[in-house]
Design an enzyme around this catalytic site. Structure first.
Site, mmCIF file in Angstrom:
data_model
loop_
_atom_site.group_PDB
_atom_site.id
_atom_site.type_symbol
_atom_site.label_atom_id
_atom_site.label_comp_id
_atom_site.label_asym_id
_atom_site.label_seq_id
_atom_site.Cartn_x
_atom_site.Cartn_y
_atom_site.Cartn_z
ATOM 1 N N LYS A 1 47.234 56.100 -3.783
ATOM 2 C CA LYS A 1 48.468 55.468 -4.106
ATOM 3 C C LYS A 1 49.902 55.938 -3.473
ATOM 4 O O LYS A 1 49.821 56.251 -2.264
ATOM 5 C CB LYS A 1 48.828 56.438 -5.736
ATOM 6 C CG LYS A 1 47.736 55.733 -6.720
ATOM 7 C CD LYS A 1 48.181 55.620 -8.076
ATOM 8 C CE LYS A 1 46.729 55.195 -8.963
ATOM 9 N NZ LYS A 1 47.451 54.913 -10.514
ATOM 10 N N GLU B 1 41.730 48.347 -15.891
ATOM 11 C CA GLU B 1 42.077 49.899 -15.765
ATOM 12 C C GLU B 1 43.051 49.163 -17.202
ATOM 13 O O GLU B 1 44.008 48.782 -16.401
ATOM 14 C CB GLU B 1 42.465 50.054 -14.758
ATOM 15 C CG GLU B 1 41.632 50.446 -13.716
ATOM 16 C CD GLU B 1 42.494 50.397 -12.203
ATOM 17 O OE1 GLU B 1 41.951 52.298 -11.605
ATOM 18 O OE2 GLU B 1 43.127 50.761 -12.084
ATOM 19 N N HIS C 1 46.649 45.154 -8.597
ATOM 20 C CA HIS C 1 46.574 46.758 -9.394
ATOM 21 C C HIS C 1 47.677 46.414 -10.555
ATOM 22 O O HIS C 1 49.312 46.523 -10.645
ATOM 23 C CB HIS C 1 46.917 47.843 -7.812
ATOM 24 C CG HIS C 1 46.049 48.904 -9.056
ATOM 25 N ND1 HIS C 1 47.609 49.608 -9.744
ATOM 26 C CD2 HIS C 1 45.333 50.244 -8.958
ATOM 27 C CE1 HIS C 1 46.998 50.670 -10.269
ATOM 28 N NE2 HIS C 1 45.834 51.215 -10.167
ATOM 29 N N ALA D 1 42.535 58.259 -9.178
ATOM 30 C CA ALA D 1 43.705 58.691 -8.338
ATOM 31 C C ALA D 1 43.445 59.983 -8.697
ATOM 32 O O ALA D 1 43.241 60.556 -8.287
ATOM 33 C CB ALA D 1 45.158 57.463 -8.370
ATOM 34 N N SER D 2 44.435 60.698 -9.630
ATOM 35 C CA SER D 2 45.098 60.965 -10.299
ATOM 36 C C SER D 2 43.998 62.644 -10.720
ATOM 37 O O SER D 2 44.108 63.880 -9.915
ATOM 38 C CB SER D 2 46.130 61.475 -11.408
ATOM 39 O OG SER D 2 45.320 61.251 -12.017
HETATM 40 O O1 G3P Z 1 43.768 52.810 -9.551
HETATM 41 C C1 G3P Z 1 43.262 53.951 -10.135
HETATM 42 C C2 G3P Z 1 43.797 54.324 -10.963
HETATM 43 O O2 G3P Z 1 44.976 53.640 -11.933
HETATM 44 C C3 G3P Z 1 43.073 55.520 -12.157
HETATM 45 O O3 G3P Z 1 44.625 56.121 -12.168
HETATM 46 O O4 G3P Z 1 44.834 58.605 -12.082
HETATM 47 O O5 G3P Z 1 44.117 57.291 -14.087
HETATM 48 O O6 G3P Z 1 42.978 57.964 -11.680
HETATM 49 P P1 G3P Z 1 44.115 57.542 -12.734
#
Ligand code: G3P
Length: 228
Positions: free
Chosen positions: A12, A140, A92, A201-202
């Site tokens: 990100k 997601e 996304h 991500a996080s």
């Molecule tokens: O693209 C990955 C994402 O949107 C998930 O983010 O921080 O929940 O792993 P996160």
């Protein structure tokens, strides 16, 4: 076509990855990918795409639905190919696109032999966009992104239904899931529910020990894969 299971680390635009810092994550991904023989992709900020691609399999966080030409501020499929990038996330949750643009992006990725990973918010959208026959659909739910509860814990049925709706229309399309994934259990559960891998991500970018966190996820996925 890449062999599952697959992990995609979306960096990100977090502070932790600005400047050259993104490359730290590319190196971690390369190290773990070699150590465990598992496909790990990194999606860095645009300026680092080329350098990251020299280290590890790299994806763009977005691609525009255009060929080359007078498109100021865009990033296009042919450019990704020339940079040695393997493919792109499309639609996304933080960069949603109209359906016609998503279709064009998938087509351009196919034309330039790039992997297309189309992100969707739920199982219904998964079935709809799988008709475009992308290489991957990534489920997601937006409300879980960046949070403390993983998609595999909060929405297990949605993952199961999503996998089925995708396979009903496109057998070759692989399914990933993401949002809130933090640990070995979350990652393993995603595989048990039928996903071919995770998008995260996080859980890695914000971890005190990014390599340790990534290694835990790899372990969860490989263990679950072995049980299948
Ligand atoms: O693209 C990955 C994402 O949107 C998930 O983010 O921080 O929940 O792993 P996160």
């Amino acid at each position: 076509m890449v062999k599952p299971p697959v992990i995609i680390i979306n960096l990100k635009k977090y502070d932790e990855v600005l400047g050259k810092k993104a490359l730290v994550f590319s190196k971690i991904a390369k190290k773990l990918s070699d150590k465990y023989g598992i496909a790990i992709f990194v999606a860095p900020p645009f300026p680092l795409l080329g350098e990251s691609a020299e280290i590890v399999s790299t994806l763009s966080q977005h691609v525009d639905p255009y060929e080359t030409g007078a498109f100021t501020g865009s990033i296009v499929a042919k450019e990704l190919k020339e940079l040695g990038v393997a493919g792109s996330l499309i639609n996304h949750s933080e960069r949603r696109m109209p359906h016609s643009d998503i279709a064009k992006c998938v087509e351009l990725c196919r034309k330039y032999m790039l992997m297309s990973i189309v992100c969707v918010k739920d199982d219904a959208e998964a079935g709809e966009l799988a008709k475009l026959k992308p290489d991957f659909i990534a489920l997601e739910p937006p409300e879980l992104i960046g949070g403390g509860i993983s998609v595999s814990t909060a929405r297990p049925e949605m993952i199961k239904h999503g996998v089925k709706s995708v396979k009903d229309v496109s057998l070759h399309t692989r399914v990933l899931c993401g949002a809130g994934i933090k640990n070995r259990e979350d990652a393993g559960k995603a595989i048990e529910l039928g996903a071919d891998g995770i998008l995260i991500a996080s859980g890695i970018v914000k971890a005190a020990d990014a390599e340790g966190a990534a290694e835990e996820l790899v372990a969860g996925i490989l263990e679950a894969n072995k049980r299948q």
